[in-house]
Write a protein that holds these residues in place. Structure first.
Motif, mmCIF file in Angstrom:
data_model
loop_
_atom_site.group_PDB
_atom_site.id
_atom_site.type_symbol
_atom_site.label_atom_id
_atom_site.label_comp_id
_atom_site.label_asym_id
_atom_site.label_seq_id
_atom_site.Cartn_x
_atom_site.Cartn_y
_atom_site.Cartn_z
ATOM 1 N N THR A 2 -16.021 27.689 71.945
ATOM 2 C CA THR A 2 -16.291 26.234 72.741
ATOM 3 C C THR A 2 -15.684 25.428 73.231
ATOM 4 O OG1 THR A 2 -18.613 26.176 71.794
ATOM 5 C CG2 THR A 2 -18.358 24.405 72.986
ATOM 6 N N VAL A 3 -15.045 24.846 73.841
ATOM 7 C CA VAL A 3 -14.150 23.768 74.680
ATOM 8 C C VAL A 3 -13.953 22.680 74.439
ATOM 9 C CG1 VAL A 3 -11.803 23.374 75.957
ATOM 10 C CG2 VAL A 3 -12.873 25.770 75.803
ATOM 11 N N PRO A 4 -13.810 21.563 73.586
ATOM 12 C CA PRO A 4 -14.424 20.464 73.575
ATOM 13 C C PRO A 4 -14.680 19.435 75.157
ATOM 14 C CG PRO A 4 -12.301 20.647 72.271
ATOM 15 C CD PRO A 4 -12.894 22.087 73.323
ATOM 16 N N ASP A 5 -15.426 18.514 74.932
ATOM 17 C CA ASP A 5 -15.693 17.875 76.111
ATOM 18 C C ASP A 5 -14.096 17.152 76.961
ATOM 19 O OD1 ASP A 5 -17.642 18.873 76.863
ATOM 20 O OD2 ASP A 5 -19.161 17.781 76.415
ATOM 21 N N ASP A 6 -13.584 16.438 75.618
ATOM 22 C CA ASP A 6 -12.497 15.450 76.344
ATOM 23 C C ASP A 6 -11.618 16.569 77.045
ATOM 24 O OD1 ASP A 6 -12.139 16.574 73.807
ATOM 25 O OD2 ASP A 6 -10.683 15.333 73.027
ATOM 26 N N LEU A 7 -11.160 17.698 75.906
ATOM 27 C CA LEU A 7 -10.502 18.974 77.069
ATOM 28 C C LEU A 7 -10.643 18.688 78.142
ATOM 29 C CD1 LEU A 7 -9.091 20.945 73.534
ATOM 30 C CD2 LEU A 7 -8.211 18.390 74.290
ATOM 31 N N THR A 8 -11.198 19.077 78.692
ATOM 32 C CA THR A 8 -11.789 19.741 79.772
ATOM 33 C C THR A 8 -12.499 18.434 80.627
ATOM 34 O OG1 THR A 8 -13.635 21.459 79.016
ATOM 35 C CG2 THR A 8 -14.014 21.444 81.275
ATOM 36 N N ASN A 9 -12.087 17.614 80.519
ATOM 37 C CA ASN A 9 -12.283 16.509 81.826
ATOM 38 C C ASN A 9 -11.222 16.418 81.501
ATOM 39 O OD1 ASN A 9 -14.863 16.859 81.549
ATOM 40 N ND2 ASN A 9 -15.845 15.007 80.018
ATOM 41 N N GLY A 10 -10.114 15.972 80.155
ATOM 42 C CA GLY A 10 -8.478 15.557 80.550
ATOM 43 C C GLY A 10 -8.257 16.497 81.558
ATOM 44 N N VAL A 11 -8.354 17.825 81.533
ATOM 45 C CA VAL A 11 -7.675 18.543 82.223
ATOM 46 C C VAL A 11 -7.513 18.431 83.653
ATOM 47 C CG1 VAL A 11 -7.351 21.081 83.069
ATOM 48 C CG2 VAL A 11 -6.862 19.798 80.845
#
Length: 196
Positions: A2-11
């Motif tokens: 599972t990819v953390p939301d903060d990483l997805t949102n940051g990218v």
């Protein structure tokens, strides 16, 4: 995984900002500089390119892509020279004189009026870059600047400018490197007689 939301949102946020930075470019500014580079190529003048930090890395990348990338299969080649690549000269000048002189000091050795000086500065306010462009202008050489943010003093000082009008150092540097690849790719096709 599972990819953390903060990483997805940051990218996603970064890439969206980068797309906006690219969309903000004035294509005509790019074309004018490319025409200038074709002219110095035809007269076999030199292009002296430089910058600090990430801009210095981009300057070195320009040299690779124009001298080797474009010229490999051509009888005549571009003559790009990166002033921040001569580390001993840069360090000696900075140590013995002043860091503001590291580029202009080298131009005093090499620059001729038929050459082009290409300065890269995201802020447009680096003193060593400004000193070099002022000298080139006084000598009668052509000057080009790749800038970001509000363009700084360099935007007004250089004869031609490509401006990335965003206030983010990384995105400005990303786009400056992309501009190298845009110009290299289009000019390579042009000089090899291919249809873009």
């Amino acid at each position: 995984m599972t990819v953390p939301d903060d990483l997805t949102n940051g990218v996603e946020e970064y890439l969206a900002g980068l797309k906006n930075a690219i969309d903000s470019l004035n294509v005509q500014e790019i074309i004018v500089v490319m025409d200038q580079l074709l002219a110095v190529y035809e007269r076999q003048g030199f292009v002296y390119i430089f910058g600090n930090g990430g801009s210095g890395a981009t300057a070195a990348h320009f040299v690779n892509d124009f001298n080797k990338g474009i010229g490999q299969n051509l009888p005549k080649r571009f003559r790009f020279c990166c002033l921040n690549d001569n580390v001993p000269t840069v360090l000696a000048t900075a140590n013995d004189t002043d860091y503001s002189q590291v580029f202009v000091g080298q131009l005093r050795n090499y620059l001729n009026p038929g050459d082009v000086v290409m300065a890269i500065s995201a802020s447009g306010n680096s003193r060593n870059v400004l000193e070099a462009v002022e000298y080139a202008n006084d000598l009668g050489a052509e000057t080009v600047a790749l800038v970001g943010f509000d363009g700084g003093k360099l935007k007004e000082l250089a004869g031609r400018t490509i401006h990335v009008p965003v206030h983010d150092m990384q995105k400005v540097e990303d786009v400056h490197l992309a501009l190298n690849h845009v110009m290299m790719s289009v000019l390579k096709k042009r000089l090899e007689g291919c249809t873009p």
